[in-house]
Scaffold this motif. Structure first.
Motif, PDB file in Angstrom:
ATOM      1  N   ILE A  75     -10.832 -29.579 -80.701  1.00 41.79           N
ATOM      2  CA  ILE A  75     -11.611 -29.021 -79.617  1.00 41.79           C
ATOM      3  C   ILE A  75     -11.479 -27.392 -79.463  1.00 41.79           C
ATOM      4  O   ILE A  75     -12.356 -26.856 -79.177  1.00 41.79           O
ATOM      5  N   ILE A  76     -10.359 -27.344 -79.553  1.00 41.15           N
ATOM      6  CA  ILE A  76      -9.794 -25.722 -79.431  1.00 41.15           C
ATOM      7  C   ILE A  76     -10.282 -25.033 -80.384  1.00 41.15           C
ATOM      8  O   ILE A  76     -11.036 -23.726 -80.035  1.00 41.15           O
ATOM      9  N   LEU A  77      -9.972 -25.443 -81.792  1.00 38.28           N
ATOM     10  CA  LEU A  77     -10.780 -24.511 -82.884  1.00 38.28           C
ATOM     11  C   LEU A  77     -11.947 -24.471 -82.849  1.00 38.28           C
ATOM     12  O   LEU A  77     -12.697 -23.619 -83.127  1.00 38.28           O
ATOM     13  N   GLN A  78     -12.906 -25.873 -82.646  1.00 37.80           N
ATOM     14  CA  GLN A  78     -14.303 -25.662 -82.570  1.00 37.80           C
ATOM     15  C   GLN A  78     -14.970 -24.834 -81.606  1.00 37.80           C
ATOM     16  O   GLN A  78     -15.849 -23.911 -82.022  1.00 37.80           O
ATOM     17  N   VAL A 135     -11.307 -38.339 -75.519  1.00 38.89           N
ATOM     18  CA  VAL A 135     -11.879 -37.095 -75.855  1.00 38.89           C
ATOM     19  C   VAL A 135     -12.539 -36.563 -74.810  1.00 38.89           C
ATOM     20  O   VAL A 135     -12.578 -35.535 -74.473  1.00 38.89           O
ATOM     21  N   ASP A 136     -13.410 -37.565 -74.221  1.00 37.65           N
ATOM     22  CA  ASP A 136     -14.417 -37.023 -73.059  1.00 37.65           C
ATOM     23  C   ASP A 136     -13.604 -36.333 -71.959  1.00 37.65           C
ATOM     24  O   ASP A 136     -14.265 -35.323 -71.401  1.00 37.65           O
ATOM     25  N   ILE A 137     -12.245 -36.914 -71.500  1.00 42.66           N
ATOM     26  CA  ILE A 137     -11.654 -36.275 -70.712  1.00 42.66           C
ATOM     27  C   ILE A 137     -10.952 -34.875 -70.942  1.00 42.66           C
ATOM     28  O   ILE A 137     -11.119 -34.064 -70.379  1.00 42.66           O
ATOM     29  N   VAL A 138     -10.361 -35.044 -72.129  1.00 44.42           N
ATOM     30  CA  VAL A 138      -9.845 -33.636 -72.842  1.00 44.42           C
ATOM     31  C   VAL A 138     -10.893 -32.729 -72.758  1.00 44.42           C
ATOM     32  O   VAL A 138     -10.587 -31.510 -72.561  1.00 44.42           O
ATOM     33  N   ASN A 139     -11.978 -33.011 -73.428  1.00 40.94           N
ATOM     34  CA  ASN A 139     -12.926 -32.266 -73.516  1.00 40.94           C
ATOM     35  C   ASN A 139     -13.572 -31.388 -72.404  1.00 40.94           C
ATOM     36  O   ASN A 139     -13.728 -30.248 -72.190  1.00 40.94           O
ATOM     37  N   ALA A 140     -13.700 -32.162 -71.194  1.00 38.18           N
ATOM     38  CA  ALA A 140     -14.252 -31.639 -70.092  1.00 38.18           C
ATOM     39  C   ALA A 140     -13.048 -30.610 -69.236  1.00 38.18           C
ATOM     40  O   ALA A 140     -13.416 -29.541 -68.976  1.00 38.18           O
ATOM     41  N   ILE A 141     -11.887 -30.794 -69.519  1.00 36.79           N
ATOM     42  CA  ILE A 141     -10.950 -29.973 -69.209  1.00 36.79           C
ATOM     43  C   ILE A 141     -10.743 -28.715 -70.086  1.00 36.79           C
ATOM     44  O   ILE A 141     -10.988 -27.386 -69.355  1.00 36.79           O
ATOM     45  N   ILE A 142     -10.967 -28.674 -71.228  1.00 33.20           N
ATOM     46  CA  ILE A 142     -10.972 -27.584 -72.238  1.00 33.20           C
ATOM     47  C   ILE A 142     -12.189 -26.665 -72.100  1.00 33.20           C
ATOM     48  O   ILE A 142     -12.054 -25.579 -71.933  1.00 33.20           O
ATOM     49  N   ILE A 143     -13.315 -27.437 -71.897  1.00 31.82           N
ATOM     50  CA  ILE A 143     -14.637 -26.591 -71.454  1.00 31.82           C
ATOM     51  C   ILE A 143     -14.566 -26.127 -70.036  1.00 31.82           C
ATOM     52  O   ILE A 143     -14.767 -24.609 -70.189  1.00 31.82           O
ATOM     53  N   SER A 144     -13.989 -26.493 -69.374  1.00 32.11           N
ATOM     54  CA  SER A 144     -13.791 -25.712 -68.058  1.00 32.11           C
ATOM     55  C   SER A 144     -12.964 -24.595 -68.053  1.00 32.11           C
ATOM     56  O   SER A 144     -13.266 -23.591 -67.662  1.00 32.11           O
ATOM     57  N   PHE A 145     -11.970 -24.577 -69.090  1.00 33.22           N
ATOM     58  CA  PHE A 145     -11.042 -23.482 -69.072  1.00 33.22           C
ATOM     59  C   PHE A 145     -11.642 -22.336 -69.816  1.00 33.22           C
ATOM     60  O   PHE A 145     -11.305 -21.216 -69.465  1.00 33.22           O
ATOM     61  N   PHE A 146     -12.714 -22.554 -70.932  1.00 34.38           N
ATOM     62  CA  PHE A 146     -13.071 -21.647 -71.737  1.00 34.38           C
ATOM     63  C   PHE A 146     -14.311 -20.902 -70.726  1.00 34.38           C
ATOM     64  O   PHE A 146     -14.536 -19.740 -70.963  1.00 34.38           O
ATOM     65  N   VAL A 147     -15.000 -21.723 -70.018  1.00 37.61           N
ATOM     66  CA  VAL A 147     -16.119 -21.198 -69.198  1.00 37.61           C
ATOM     67  C   VAL A 147     -15.511 -20.571 -67.952  1.00 37.61           C
ATOM     68  O   VAL A 147     -16.194 -19.406 -67.639  1.00 37.61           O
TER      69      VAL A 147
END
Length: 399
Positions: free
Chosen positions: A107-110, A385-397
């Motif tokens: 997810i981070i690489l993507q 994945v849904d949980i982790v993805n939400a956390i990582i997206i929030s960080f990048f945004v």
């Protein structure tokens, strides 16, 4: 522009026709079987192309009423749960944790690739997130959920269109990559494949006739409905507790509970052939769901930002292939189970949970069962994945 609304019953019937088209193509052309191309991809994508041509030539937008689509996905995952033995589930503990970690790294690489591509094209770097894990791992639902933030708060006015277009390209790519990747790994490493006697979904390609009594299918259908009812109430409870998860996860858990906690208490509540009945119903539901998902794609949405989308999605697809072959396969054990997981990894990273399972199903039909993979991948897709993805997206945004 005119709009042609196709009634749900007609769309459902058309889905059956398209699934038969895909099945006949698989039976007729050995190359499709060799690379484990899922039957729904052929008919569903063919329909999407025809709909796009009608839009381009006649300026008519064809919309299908597909209310039944989400129910088909619930039936499928309930069936997976009802055929899941707790011993197999527990044995998937370590692979489950490893695959979650791989998904986090991916997810981070993507997102870094998406941001880098957007920066290279002179766009707002955060535009790349819409061609990153938001649309590819998150899917259309996550794209629509984040779109207002990008449009209203970040000022990226075409954020939703980019996200939907990226998801469309990713979904098609994921459908086409899983089987060839699995075939390549099996041949390259000369792997011992599984048995066709106890597939998790459906029957093998070379077993065109399966003897099964109709009451076995009815019995399986009854327990599927029970699992859906339990899954519904579990979903309500999880929502009240503040946990927003896809409903199919609740149905999967309900199926596992019935199989491993309820069924052993009532050993006489079985019907000969019920396992085959569950497998056949699951196969039909998955095939119908994916066909509907593909036939409803609006390919013309890709016309905007074509150069950026073409570039970023080429990089995303290459990342998925390289990461799957050189990282996922090796870390997950370099065996046949790892190969089936790899066939579904493109669905996790580029398409959807249904795409991942469809790819795995096509591979298992061709090469044999992989029970642990069919537990690990859905849990990773639908829960972690849904949980982790939400956390990582929030960080990048928030950067």
């Amino acid at each position: 522009m005119e709009t042609l609304q196709v009634h749900g019953f007609v769309a459902f019937t058309l889905t059956i026709v398209l699934l038969f088209i895909g099945k006949v193509a698989i039976m007729r052309y050995q190359v499709l079987r060799a690379y484990s191309i899922p039957e729904p991809v052929i008919g569903g994508f063919l329909c999407a192309i025809v709909v796009a041509l009608i839009y381009a030539v006649a300026d008519i937008q064809v919309n299908f009423e597909l209310d039944v689509r989400d129910w088909l996905l619930l039936y499928f995952f309930a069936g997976i749960g009802l055929r899941s033995d707790i011993k197999t589930l527990l044995s998937g503990g370590k692979p489950l944790a490893i695959l979650v970690l791989l998904a986090v790294i991916y997810i981070i690489l993507q997102n870094l690739i998406g941001i880098g591509a957007a920066t290279g094209f002179g766009l707002d770097p955060k535009t790349g997130l819409m061609a990153g894990s938001i649309s590819l791992i998150g899917g259309v639902g996550t794209t629509l959920a984040w779109a207002p933030t990008f449009v209203e708060d970040l000022g990226i006015t075409n954020g939703m269109e980019i996200g939907v277009a990226a998801n469309t390209i990713g979904l098609i790519s994921a459908c086409c990559l899983g089987g060839p990747i699995a075939s390549y790994l099996i041949k390259k490493h000369k792997l011992k494949t599984g048995s066709h006697d106890d597939l998790d979904v459906g029957v093998a390609h070379d077993k065109t006739h399966t003897k099964i009594e109709h009451y076995a299918i009815l019995w399986a259908w009854m327990w599927l409905n029970v699992a859906l009812i339990m899954g519904h109430f579990l979903d309500l409870w999880l929502t009240d507790m503040g946990a927003q998860l896809p409903k199919f996860v609740s149905c999967l858990i309900a199926g596992i509970f019935i199989r491993n906690a309820v069924a052993p208490l009532f050993p006489k509540l079985r019907w000969p052939g019920q396992e085959q009945g569950l497998a056949l119903i699951s196969d039909i539901c998955l095939g119908m769901f994916l066909t509907m998902a593909l036939m409803s794609l609006q390919i013309w949405e890709l016309k905007g930002s074509l150069l950026f989308l073409g570039s970023v999605m080429t990089l995303q697809i290459l990342l998925s292939v390289v990461f799957t072959i050189f990282v996922v396969f090796k870390v997950m054990g370099k065996d046949y189970e790892a190969t089936v997981i790899c066939s579904g990894f493109g669905g996790i990273t580029l398409g959807s949970t249904a795409t991942a399972i469809a790819n795995m199903t096509a591979v298992s039909h061709q090469h044999g069962a992989a029970h642990r993979a069919f537990i690990v991948v859905p849990l990773v897709c639908g829960f972690f994945v849904d949980i982790v993805n939400a956390i990582i997206i929030s960080f990048f945004v928030g950067l």
